[in-house]
Each structure stands twice: as structure tokens, then as C-alpha cells.
Design an enzyme around this catalytic site. Sequence first.
Site, PDB file in Angstrom:
ATOM      1  N   ARG A  11     -16.368  -0.452   3.495  1.00  8.29           N
ATOM      2  CA  ARG A  11     -15.945  -0.073   4.841  1.00  8.29           C
ATOM      3  C   ARG A  11     -15.274   1.296   4.828  1.00  8.29           C
ATOM      4  O   ARG A  11     -14.531   1.629   3.926  1.00  8.29           O
ATOM      5  CB  ARG A  11     -14.962  -1.100   5.373  1.00  8.29           C
ATOM      6  CG  ARG A  11     -13.969  -0.549   6.363  1.00  8.29           C
ATOM      7  CD  ARG A  11     -13.005  -1.558   6.871  1.00  8.29           C
ATOM      8  NE  ARG A  11     -11.762  -1.630   6.138  1.00  8.29           N
ATOM      9  CZ  ARG A  11     -10.715  -0.841   6.352  1.00  8.29           C
ATOM     10  NH1 ARG A  11     -10.768   0.115   7.255  1.00  8.29           N
ATOM     11  NH2 ARG A  11      -9.614  -0.986   5.665  1.00  8.29           N
TER      12      ARG A  11
ATOM     13  N   LEU B  58       0.778  -1.219   0.000  1.00  9.30           N
ATOM     14  CA  LEU B  58       0.000   0.000   0.000  1.00  9.30           C
ATOM     15  C   LEU B  58       0.822   1.288   0.000  1.00  9.30           C
ATOM     16  O   LEU B  58       1.747   1.443   0.784  1.00  9.30           O
ATOM     17  CB  LEU B  58      -0.880  -0.004   1.247  1.00  9.30           C
ATOM     18  CG  LEU B  58      -2.104   0.868   1.150  1.00  9.30           C
ATOM     19  CD1 LEU B  58      -3.062   0.280   0.133  1.00  9.30           C
ATOM     20  CD2 LEU B  58      -2.783   0.956   2.493  1.00  9.30           C
TER      21      LEU B  58
HETATM   22  C1  LIG Z   1      -2.157  -2.053   4.711  1.00  7.16           C
HETATM   23  C2  LIG Z   1      -3.386  -2.006   5.559  1.00  7.16           C
HETATM   24  C3  LIG Z   1      -3.680  -0.875   6.297  1.00  7.16           C
HETATM   25  C4  LIG Z   1      -4.821  -0.821   7.096  1.00  7.16           C
HETATM   26  N1  LIG Z   1      -5.088   0.323   7.786  1.00  7.16           N
HETATM   27  C5  LIG Z   1      -6.209   0.388   8.559  1.00  7.16           C
HETATM   28  C6  LIG Z   1      -6.510   1.572   9.298  1.00  7.16           C
HETATM   29  O1  LIG Z   1      -5.777   2.554   9.249  1.00  7.16           O
HETATM   30  N2  LIG Z   1      -7.633   1.585  10.064  1.00  7.16           N
HETATM   31  C7  LIG Z   1      -8.471   0.504  10.150  1.00  7.16           C
HETATM   32  O2  LIG Z   1      -9.462   0.583  10.863  1.00  7.16           O
HETATM   33  N3  LIG Z   1      -8.198  -0.630   9.468  1.00  7.16           N
HETATM   34  C8  LIG Z   1      -7.098  -0.717   8.675  1.00  7.16           C
HETATM   35  N4  LIG Z   1      -6.836  -1.869   7.975  1.00  7.16           N
HETATM   36  C9  LIG Z   1      -7.668  -3.057   8.205  1.00  7.16           C
HETATM   37  C10 LIG Z   1      -7.316  -3.728   9.531  1.00  7.16           C
HETATM   38  O3  LIG Z   1      -5.942  -3.619   9.773  1.00  7.16           O
HETATM   39  C11 LIG Z   1      -7.681  -5.204   9.577  1.00  7.16           C
HETATM   40  O4  LIG Z   1      -8.964  -5.375   9.127  1.00  7.16           O
HETATM   41  C12 LIG Z   1      -7.612  -5.767  10.990  1.00  7.16           C
HETATM   42  O5  LIG Z   1      -6.353  -5.518  11.537  1.00  7.16           O
HETATM   43  C13 LIG Z   1      -7.917  -7.252  11.050  1.00  7.16           C
HETATM   44  O6  LIG Z   1      -7.716  -7.722  12.368  1.00  7.16           O
HETATM   45  P1  LIG Z   1      -8.095  -9.189  12.824  1.00  7.16           P
HETATM   46  O7  LIG Z   1      -7.788  -9.327  14.267  1.00  7.16           O
HETATM   47  O8  LIG Z   1      -9.454  -9.507  12.369  1.00  7.16           O
HETATM   48  O9  LIG Z   1      -7.135 -10.133  11.970  1.00  7.16           O
HETATM   49  P2  LIG Z   1      -5.537 -10.200  11.840  1.00  7.16           P
HETATM   50  O10 LIG Z   1      -4.842  -9.097  12.497  1.00  7.16           O
HETATM   51  O11 LIG Z   1      -5.292 -10.432  10.393  1.00  7.16           O
HETATM   52  O12 LIG Z   1      -5.176 -11.495  12.661  1.00  7.16           O
HETATM   53  C14 LIG Z   1      -5.466 -12.797  12.191  1.00  7.16           C
HETATM   54  C15 LIG Z   1      -4.863 -13.798  13.133  1.00  7.16           C
HETATM   55  O13 LIG Z   1      -5.317 -15.080  12.800  1.00  7.16           O
HETATM   56  C16 LIG Z   1      -4.243 -15.983  12.749  1.00  7.16           C
HETATM   57  N5  LIG Z   1      -4.610 -17.061  11.823  1.00  7.16           N
HETATM   58  C17 LIG Z   1      -5.077 -16.951  10.559  1.00  7.16           C
HETATM   59  N6  LIG Z   1      -5.293 -18.166  10.050  1.00  7.16           N
HETATM   60  C18 LIG Z   1      -4.946 -19.065  11.011  1.00  7.16           C
HETATM   61  C19 LIG Z   1      -4.935 -20.490  11.086  1.00  7.16           C
HETATM   62  N7  LIG Z   1      -5.304 -21.245  10.069  1.00  7.16           N
HETATM   63  N8  LIG Z   1      -4.509 -21.071  12.221  1.00  7.16           N
HETATM   64  C20 LIG Z   1      -4.089 -20.323  13.275  1.00  7.16           C
HETATM   65  N9  LIG Z   1      -4.097 -18.973  13.249  1.00  7.16           N
HETATM   66  C21 LIG Z   1      -4.515 -18.360  12.134  1.00  7.16           C
HETATM   67  C22 LIG Z   1      -3.076 -15.157  12.321  1.00  7.16           C
HETATM   68  O14 LIG Z   1      -1.892 -15.754  12.753  1.00  7.16           O
HETATM   69  C23 LIG Z   1      -3.350 -13.864  13.069  1.00  7.16           C
HETATM   70  O15 LIG Z   1      -2.859 -13.974  14.381  1.00  7.16           O
HETATM   71  C24 LIG Z   1      -5.698  -1.933   7.165  1.00  7.16           C
HETATM   72  C25 LIG Z   1      -5.405  -3.063   6.437  1.00  7.16           C
HETATM   73  C26 LIG Z   1      -4.292  -3.101   5.610  1.00  7.16           C
HETATM   74  C27 LIG Z   1      -4.057  -4.310   4.775  1.00  7.16           C
END
Ligand SMILES: Cc1cc2nc3c(=O)[nH]c(=O)nc-3n(C[C@H](O)[C@H](O)[C@H](O)COP(=O)(O)OP(=O)(O)OC[C@H]3O[C@@H](n4cnc5c(N)ncnc54)[C@H](O)[C@@H]3O)c2cc1C
Lengths: 344, 567
Positions: free
Chosen positions: B381, B244
Amino acid sequence: MTVTSEQHIEGKRDVTFRVFRLNPQVDSKPYFDDYTIPVERGITVLRALNYIKENIDASVSYRVFCQAGICGSCGMRINGISKLACTTQVWDELPKCREAGIIKIEPLRNLPLLKDLIVDMDPLVGKMKHYRNWVESSMPEPEMGKKEFLVSEEEFSRYDKATDCILCASCVSECSILRANKEYVSPAVLLKSYRMNVDTRDSLHDVRLAELVQDHGVWDCTHCYRCQETCVKNIPIMEAIHGIREDAIECRGLKDSAGAKHAEAFMSDIEKKGKLVEATLPFRTNGVAWTVKNLLPMAVKMIMKRRTPPPPPLVKSSKGMKQFREEFREMTEHVKDDHKTHNK
Amino acid sequence: MKPFDIIIVGGGGAGLYAAMEAMKTNPSLNIAVLSKVYPNRSHTSAAQGGANAALGNTAKDDSVELHIFDTIKGSDYLADQDAAEVLCTEAPKIIRELDNMGTPWSRLDDKTIAQRPFGGAGRPRCCYCADKTGHTILQTLYEQCLKKGVVFFNEYLALNLSVKGSRSKGLIAMDIKTGKIEAFTARTVIFATGGYAKMYWNRSSNALGNTGDGQAIAYRAGIPLKDMEFVQFHPTGLRKSGLLVTEGARGEGGYLVNSLGERFMSRYAPEKMELGPRDLVSRSIETEILQGRGFDSPAGKYIHLDLTHLGADLIRQRLPQIREMSMYFEGVDPIEEPIPVRPTAHYSMGGIDTDNQGRTVMEGVYAAGECACVSVHGANRLGGNSLLDILVFGRIAGHTAAEEARSFEPGNITDAELKEHADEIRSYMQPSGHYERYGALREELGHTLGTNVGIYREASLLRKGIEDIAALRERFKKVRVFDSSDVFNTNLLQVLELRNMLDLSETVAAGAYAREESRGSHTRTDFPTRDDGKWHKHTMATLVDGRLELGEKPVTMGRYELQERTY
Ligand SMILES: Cc1cc2nc3c(=O)[nH]c(=O)nc-3n(C[C@H](O)[C@H](O)[C@H](O)COP(=O)(O)OP(=O)(O)OC[C@H]3O[C@@H](n4cnc5c(N)ncnc54)[C@H](O)[C@@H]3O)c2cc1C
Ligand code: SF4
Ligand code: SF4
Ligand code: FES
């Protein structure tokens, strides 16, 4: 009309990656595999490894996740220095190769090896737990979420830089004390401890500090600056370490400080022999003066710069003893001067 | 393996918040977090911008009400309004809670949490820590979980839910360090495994592991997935990697330029130019490329993001990260040359269908974060709402699971079940009949999704995409893991993740094919307008007897009537 991107590519050449290999399931000892691949300018070491894994040898193992220098997964030693593979340009490494055109890739040091370029991070997490690297909030849990703490921008700026740490363990890998003593707290954990201790929302300062001045704690650091020189986020780790030391002396006084005594013995060894006699260090104790502790870092830094004695137990000999002592005395004066100006 | 009360799959923001809250709710429970990477490395660390909450620190006249409206409007009216209400109402509390636990928020002069303006928000309500918000939130949560003594199984890959009838018995996972397949019997399982946008591969801003594992596992276990067709594209991803280049680059005055040297945004948004909303700018870039005004390269077609006119000083001062990334990943210094960019898949709005308490249709199974679909983001979103989503609903899921854990008995996972998985994995390593390369399949999947299920969609393209995916799924049966070791077999991980992406990509393409309208991130050139009459509803993808069945579910309405979405 189409314009190609080739204008961006100034070169393409064959590069050899000499990769450290060990699969504990089958190998009794490690070895190196050479992979020679065509590489274009602008490619990172990680992308070169990916190419090798996908096209030549799928068994080469390393960690990778974000590919953008933010998750800390891809720490490894490249041409002898710990860095992130995903932010290291192959082209930048070429002039640094010991053997022309051969980039050496090894796992991080100071952490147990699991396979190829993968080391076990658990000991680091264990230390984070041991030294309580979290804010123990002064707000009781049931009260949380009701109101904000008031924090000045000035206070925020005190730990701002420390919160950049991505726990990649590059600094841990380069730490000279850790090579000798795996129990040593380690630079990343000191950095985090500092960050927690200067946070006014935290209520655990004294407990954390008490732990930090114990054996294997902050006093074992030789101020060699290697951690800071290595840090992939350019965090001034030494400021944190200094900060903890000053804090320790201020809050805990000199008598209490086993480490301070440790430091003085260290100094006397250096002056006498230009090297350390580690075994005797803990036993030689006596009052300690401010100067000594301020001297220590520079002394050790100097030793490291001269690349003479490695960390304590590895010490063999010290060449150029005479010159060293002279420089050491000269430095003593410098530090005294520095200190005077500093106190004004 | 001893039985757990709660197994949380995923150690990102959602999983860690769930763990912490479950510990708080009932400390006597046996709770573990299982994650395929060390939790502090989860993709949440990549979020830079910030998290929304109507604290009213920067703009005194901000309110929860305004936040709710912005969210619903941003969603193109597909969000469930009761869920959006929970999201925005809980926001100030959760941001303050993070502050109380040590998150280093940037501050205003009066020492309160600073807030910045963000796309689609009527007031500056995005709370941030410099440009490392996600990273610092994740670190804080990880630290607090260490403090609370949460049990972590780091570098464990979840493979499947073990199901008996309508309920789950627990989870089957692989210890990546040893290759051993293990049983985690549990009363409750919470999925918090993050998004699936990595299926677009080189056209994705996501971390390598955002392969939708949790959604795929739930789907295979018969749990419905909601609104999978909605994938958000960000206008400026780096050409080669998809990484990004944040909106800040255009905010500082960067130009988008085509191969004729035109600032083409004058055609699409003459007033806002480069600062139009995300979906509009993405579509404009895509149009330029489709109409032959892009640049060509082996890594794909692209356009230029030109910053050279901003001058070296400004670039060094205000856009240091962007400069660094352009140099690292494209070999281009933006002070001297324009950056090659194209839109990149960024966020998955769809996911495991849950109610407002994080429950799925399966007893004892919960989901939260980007892998779930509550739904608060609907068809699109808003920036800063996703970090909020993972925190708020991570906490709620943790709380619900802790309250309800006792009402489910942990099942018994048999050795036969484990052996079945171990055998399947071993079969990928057999040379006989297995020759397909993971890299090739993955590349082709990303390519067909980017081309046929990308920003602009159309029936014939989508049909092609669906065919391609089916063919790739067929070829996957012959895929080969070329590393046969048990210890840290990363080649095996890649193959297992690919399987998940292939399973999910079918639901994305099928949803997009069915939805004959344009709404939010989903643009059909053959159905260019929003069709509330036929399509104001969620799509539901369920696996029934090994086949995808597409159903629907009404959108929960509330205070806000359907309106045209104009900015
Ligand atoms: C470049 C970028 C910038 C962003 N900036 C923003 C922002 O400024 N503001 C905002 O609100 N959002 C932002 N987003 C979106 C936001 O960061 C994500 O939607 C959010 O962090 C997702 O969090 P989560 O806890 O759902 O998943 P994640 O943080 O993706 O965590 C997933 C977890 O699941 C585990 N996992 C996955 N599959 C398995 C498996 N099979 N077995 C065991 N463990 C597994 C992984 O190890 C990890 O620990 C951004 C996204 C991107 C890509
Ligand atoms: S300065 Fe201290 S912590 Fe840093 S590398 Fe040297 S000994 Fe280790
Ligand atoms: S201090 Fe720097 S080098 Fe050390 S772990 Fe943190 S980011 Fe890595
Ligand atoms: S892969 Fe995340 S830092 Fe390199």
C-alpha cells in the site's frame, strides 16, 4: 560484536503503585491495593499497570488502546492529577509522591465510576450532542463534494489548536465547577463549541451560542484555569472560553445574558464575604459592566491559587479575608488597566 | 434486542462513513454502530500523514489517471484495477465532502486544501491536517454521526456472526460494561473492524485492539479472506513498543547506523540512502540485524536512528513528536542519544474479500476499510491511500447496504445460541484444566510471527511458524481468564482478541508459505523474484469444516499491463 542497551538504563528500583479499586458487582465501597514491582527508568505508568495486570492481578481494570497518547483512553489520576498513563513516566512521578516511593493511581473525577480506573464517558458524549459539537455545514447536502470551501490559513489557525483535543476528559476531571454541578457544560465541550463557532463553514453559530449562555453554560465557569493547566495536549482552553464569552456579549448583548448577571452576583459575594453564596446567585440581578466579567476570572483564579475556597457549594470558610479583599481591589485596578491597553 | 436494518461493526473511519452514508441514503432505516472502543478512539486517530486525492491544488498537472497508475504500480500489480479506479476517481469528491462537513484541512495561500508529497506518488497529492490527519478526520465523522443521530453501542465486543445456510441472521456481541451476551438481529451487517497487524505484538505500530476481530469472525462464518500474507512493515518502529517513528525523521536527515557505527544504507541504496522506499529500507535493517551488526537488548535486536547531528534546535522545532515519543517510550532523548529502532508491522493489505460495492460472498454481509480487501493495495500500500480507502469504500459499503437492506429478512437469533457463547466465555474462567497465561501466548505468537513470518520469509522458517501457531492454538484451549467478574472484564477481552489473532495468523502464515515468489511486502529469500506466470493472483483462505483451505482468484486487469516495478 554486540552492544547492549543497558547504557540507556540508569536505574531500576522498586516502586509501589497504590491503585484505586472498586468492582460494583462485589464491593460495597472502594479501597486501595498496593502493588510493589521492579521498574526501570524509561517505563511509563501504563506499562507498569500492564505488568501488574499480567503478573500479579489480572482483575485490575483500566482502559488502554493506542499506547501513544493519541486516542485518549488511558486518562486517570496519577498522584492526584489527571493525565494519560501511556505518556507519563514513572521516573517523573517519583519526586511528586506524597509518600516516598508510592504512586497513587485513581480514576478520573466528575464522571460516573464503572470499575477500578474506568469511568463512564457517556455524560460527556451526551453534552457534545446537547451543545451540537459539530459543524452544521452551510453547504446543502446534495451539493457536498462538488467544491471546496475557501478557508484561509489564518482562519484555520484559529481552531487548529482546538482540534488537537482527544476527548480524554482530563480537563473534565479537574474542573472545579463540575465537582459541584455535574450539569455544567464542561471545559472539553466549551472548547469544541468554540471550535465550531469560529468555523466559517458552520451555520449554527447563533443556536449554539444561545444554548451556551443558558444555565450550566459558559457563565458558570470560574476561570480557575485548572482545565488548561491539566490539558494533556496543552490546548489553551481558556482562550476558547473567553472567546465564547466575548462572542456572547457581542452577539447577544448584555440584557439577554443571564450568565452575565450571574457573574456580577458572584463578584459581589466574593467581595463581601470572600466566598460564594450559591443559592442566592441567580436571583440577584442587575445591569452588568464589562469590567465585572473581566474581573471574575482573575478573582477566581486567585482564590484557587490560594487554595482557599473550593467550588461554590463546598465553600466552608475563608481565611485571611482582610488580605484577600486588599488583593482583590488591587487586582480590580490591574484588570481595568489591562483592559484599557487591550482596547487600544 | 430490537431488530436492525444495518449493524455496522467498528467505529473507525470506515464504519463511521458507512453509517453516515447509510443514513443519507435511507433515513428511515434502523442503523446502529457497534464498537469495542468509543468511536473517536479508533485506530484511525493514529494516522498522521494524510489522505491522497488528485485535487490538483498543489500540483496543477496532477490527475486521477496518474493516481491510478501510482496505486497499481505501488501494489506491485496485484491490485484489482477496477477497484483502484474507483478509489482514485472518488478521491477528490470525498476529500471535498469532508471539507464541506468541517474537516480542518491545512490550507495553501489561495485558501484551497494543501497537499504534500508522499512516498510512491508522482505528484504531491496527499491532503493533510498538520500531523494529525487521521485524528481530525475521525473526529469530524464522529461529530457528523452524532449530528445525524446514529445509534451507537459503545464498548460492545462483536463475537460472532449468526448464520443460517448461506445468509447471516445478525450478530452476537458482548456488552463490555455488563458482560452480557446480546443478540443484534439485522438484515445487513457491515464489518469495519480495522487491521490485524497487532498479531506481531511488540513488533507492530498498531493499537492494542487491531486484532483482526472482523476478519476472524467472517472467516469462522465461512467467508473467504484474501491476500492475508501481505503485511506491510515500516522501517522505523521503536525497539520496545514497535510504535512508529515517522519517515519525517529520515526526511530531516536522520542516519541509520549499525553496531559497527556504519551508515549501512550505503550498501543497499547508495544514492537514496535512508530515503529509499519502505520495503527496501525495512529489508536493509533486517539484513544488518540478521548478519550480526545490530545491537542486542532484552527487548530484542535493533539498530540506531541517529538524529544527534541535526542539532537540538532542529529536533525541537521540526520533530517534537518524535522526540517526545523517544523519551516516553524508550527513555532516550534524541538530542543526546540515537533512537533504538527496528522494522515494525504496520498495515494489513489482506482482509475480507469484497466486490467493488463492499459485498462479501455471504448475503447481507459487507466489509470496508482495513479489515476488507477490495483490493486496492495489492502487495504493497502507498502512504496516504489507506485513509482514502476507508473513506471511499466505507461510503460505498454504507450505500450498498442501505439500498439492499430491504431485500433481506432479519433472522431470529435463539437464546440457545446466546447461551452457547456465554458458556464458552464462562469456561475460560474455570480453574480446572485452564492454566495457560494469555500474556505468554500472545508474546510467543508475536515472536514467532516476527521471526518466521516477518520481513524475510523462507520455506523452512514458514514451516516453523506454522507449527508454532498450531501449537499455540492448541495451548489456547487451556487459556485461563483470571478475572471472573462480569463488569468490564478487560482480561476476558484480551483473551477473546488473542483467539482472533491465533485464528488469523494461520491464514497469514499459510498464504506466505504457498506464495513462492517475492512481491511487494512479501519477500521470499528462496524465491527472490516476482513470478507473474505462477503467482499473479490473489490467495483466498477459507475455513471449510474447521480446516483452512487455500484457494486463488484472478487479479482484475485493466489499462495497465504488467511491468517491472522500479523507482
Ligand atoms: C501509526 C499509523 C499511521 C498511519 N498513517 C497513515 C497515513 O498517514 N495515511 C493513511 O492513509 N493511512 C495511515 N495509516 C493506516 C490507517 O490509519 C488505517 O488503515 C485506517 O485508519 C483503518 O481504518 P478502519 O476504519 O478500517 O479501522 P479502525 O480505525 O482501526 O477502526 C476499527 C473499529 O472497529 C472496532 N472493532 C474492532 N474489533 C471489534 C469487535 N470485535 N467488536 C466491536 N468493534 C470492533 C474498533 O473499536 C474500531 O472502532 C496509519 C496506520 C498506523 C498504524
Ligand atoms: S476554568 Fe472553568 S472550565 Fe476550566 S476548570 Fe475552571 S471552572 Fe472548569
Ligand atoms: S481539552 Fe485537553 S484535557 Fe480536555 S479532553 Fe481535550 S485533550 Fe483532554
Ligand atoms: S492509550 Fe491512547 S492515549 Fe493512552
